[in-house]
Design a protein around this motif. Structure first.
Motif, mmCIF file in Angstrom:
data_model
loop_
_atom_site.group_PDB
_atom_site.id
_atom_site.type_symbol
_atom_site.label_atom_id
_atom_site.label_comp_id
_atom_site.label_asym_id
_atom_site.label_seq_id
_atom_site.Cartn_x
_atom_site.Cartn_y
_atom_site.Cartn_z
ATOM 1 N N ASP A 4 0.824 -1.201 0.000
ATOM 2 C CA ASP A 4 0.000 0.000 0.000
ATOM 3 C C ASP A 4 0.857 1.249 0.000
ATOM 4 O OD1 ASP A 4 -2.262 -1.504 -0.027
ATOM 5 O OD2 ASP A 4 -2.605 -1.413 2.143
ATOM 6 N N ALA A 8 0.952 4.098 -2.829
ATOM 7 C CA ALA A 8 0.728 5.505 -2.531
ATOM 8 C C ALA A 8 1.873 6.347 -3.037
ATOM 9 C CB ALA A 8 0.551 5.684 -1.012
ATOM 10 N N VAL A 11 1.493 7.055 -6.735
ATOM 11 C CA VAL A 11 0.491 8.067 -7.038
ATOM 12 C C VAL A 11 0.952 9.443 -6.609
ATOM 13 C CG1 VAL A 11 -1.857 8.839 -6.579
ATOM 14 C CG2 VAL A 11 -1.413 6.412 -6.925
ATOM 15 N N ASP A 12 1.488 9.546 -5.367
ATOM 16 C CA ASP A 12 1.885 10.841 -4.843
ATOM 17 C C ASP A 12 3.019 11.461 -5.640
ATOM 18 O OD1 ASP A 12 -0.020 10.530 -2.937
ATOM 19 O OD2 ASP A 12 1.360 9.895 -1.335
ATOM 20 N N ASP A 16 1.982 8.138 -12.190
ATOM 21 C CA ASP A 16 0.804 7.303 -12.360
ATOM 22 C C ASP A 16 0.522 7.030 -13.826
ATOM 23 O OD1 ASP A 16 -1.812 9.847 -12.089
ATOM 24 O OD2 ASP A 16 0.170 9.875 -13.003
ATOM 25 N N GLY A 52 -11.423 5.905 -9.535
ATOM 26 C CA GLY A 52 -10.495 6.549 -8.611
ATOM 27 C C GLY A 52 -10.141 5.651 -7.440
ATOM 28 N N GLU A 53 -11.150 5.009 -6.879
ATOM 29 C CA GLU A 53 -10.942 4.085 -5.755
ATOM 30 C C GLU A 53 -10.084 2.907 -6.196
ATOM 31 O OE1 GLU A 53 -13.705 1.263 -2.831
ATOM 32 O OE2 GLU A 53 -14.585 2.348 -4.538
ATOM 33 N N ALA A 56 -6.421 3.920 -6.612
ATOM 34 C CA ALA A 56 -5.742 4.027 -5.324
ATOM 35 C C ALA A 56 -5.420 2.645 -4.761
ATOM 36 C CB ALA A 56 -6.622 4.798 -4.342
ATOM 37 N N GLY A 61 -2.760 6.001 -10.837
ATOM 38 C CA GLY A 61 -3.696 7.102 -10.918
ATOM 39 C C GLY A 61 -4.992 6.761 -11.640
ATOM 40 N N GLU A 62 -6.027 7.505 -11.322
ATOM 41 C CA GLU A 62 -7.337 7.316 -11.954
ATOM 42 C C GLU A 62 -7.255 7.512 -13.467
ATOM 43 O OE1 GLU A 62 -11.891 9.184 -11.653
ATOM 44 O OE2 GLU A 62 -10.239 10.005 -10.442
#
Length: 292
Positions: A4, A8, A11-12, A16, A52-53, A56, A61-62
């Motif tokens: 996880d 993250a 994405v951050d 992505d 989006g969910e 994540a 990324g979405e």
């Protein structure tokens, strides 16, 4: 770092968008990527997750999720593995990596790789760069980085991966016969710097030591050979057919007409006769390695 946390971080960091763009002119490739995208969307919806969910959850990324599902981006293998894990697909999504294994490479390179995989003999003369099948990964990357306009980072990696995949031809059984003639300058031009070139020269010595591979060097002092027009390549197949290509004739396109092939084979034969012998060439490469 946990999965996880790793997701993250992807994405951050804004990373992505890993993957390969789809070539719109590659009809078969477009169809495969679109089918895989539809399957991924179906698994996501079955899991009851919004884009989006879902992004994540898998660590991307979405926007990339939408591109993959819409068949506009070829997902990397690790993307499919994460989808499989999050959706509990039991390997069904990961199995799609096989469908995308070839599509992720440019169409032109796929076609060349197929020919190389079928050939029983491959003869190649190179006067600008070391042949792709002989290149190290570092040399490939440095060479492709000289291209202008420059490739994007993703496209650059895609091209490197494609060339690396072609090297599996050396692992075939029965092994094809290889003959390479390289101009001396290709051994001395410092693509990627001294360290990269040393590794590249060591690779040539390694491959040149195989029983089914002859590597010959054309010394710069040979001024009268018929290779001034550029690269020459001839591939022969088990059924007696052949295909060839040269830079300065036939619009640079592959040819299979016997009359045109005879021209290429004649030139290559003269070039090979005027080059150093395979044994002399390996000694020459060792000398250049010592000077690098």
């Amino acid at each position: 770092m946990s999965v996880d946390e790793a997701g993250a971080e992807r994405v951050d960091s804004g990373a992505d968008e890993p993957g390969w763009d789809v070539d719109p002119d590659d009809e078969s490739g477009v169809a495969v990527v679109a089918a895989v995208g539809r399957q991924i969307k179906a698994w996501r919806e079955a899991a009851g997750m919004r884009a989006g969910e879902f992004g994540a959850a898998i660590g991307y990324g979405e926007d990339l999720v939408y591109k993959v599902e819409g068949g506009r981006r070829i997902p990397r293998p690790e993307f499919l593995d994460r989808v499989d894990e999050v959706c509990g697909a039991g390997g069904k999504v990961s199995a799609m990596k096989q469908d995308l294994a070839e599509v992720r490479y440019p169409k032109k390179i796929r076609e060349l790789a197929k020919l190389e995989a079928q050939a029983v003999e491959l003869s190649s003369y190179g006067n600008h760069n070391i042949h792709g099948l002989l290149q190290t990964e570092a040399y490939m990357g440095a060479l492709l980085a000289t291209r202008r306009p420059a490739y994007s980072q993703a496209e650059h990696q895609r091209m490197v991966d494609a060339r690396m995949a072609r090297r599996s031809v050396f692992e075939r059984d029965p092994a094809p016969e290889f003959s390479f003639v390289q101009e001396e300058v290709t051994l001395r031009r410092p693509i990627g710097g001294a360290r990269v070139m040393r590794q590249q020269l060591e690779r040539l010595l390694e491959i040149g030591g195989l029983r089914n591979v002859d590597i010959q060097v054309m010394p710069t002092c040979r001024g009268d050979h018929p290779g001034s027009g550029g690269r020459i390549q001839v591939l022969k197949f088990g059924d007696g057919s052949a295909v060839g290509r040269t830079d300065n004739e036939f619009a640079g396109r592959p040819v299979s007409d016997p009359r045109q092939l005879r021209i290429l084979e004649l030139r290559y034969g003269i070039i090979r006769a005027q080059a150093l012998s395979p044994g002399e060439s390996l000694a020459f490469i060792e000398q250049v390695l010592g000077e690098t």
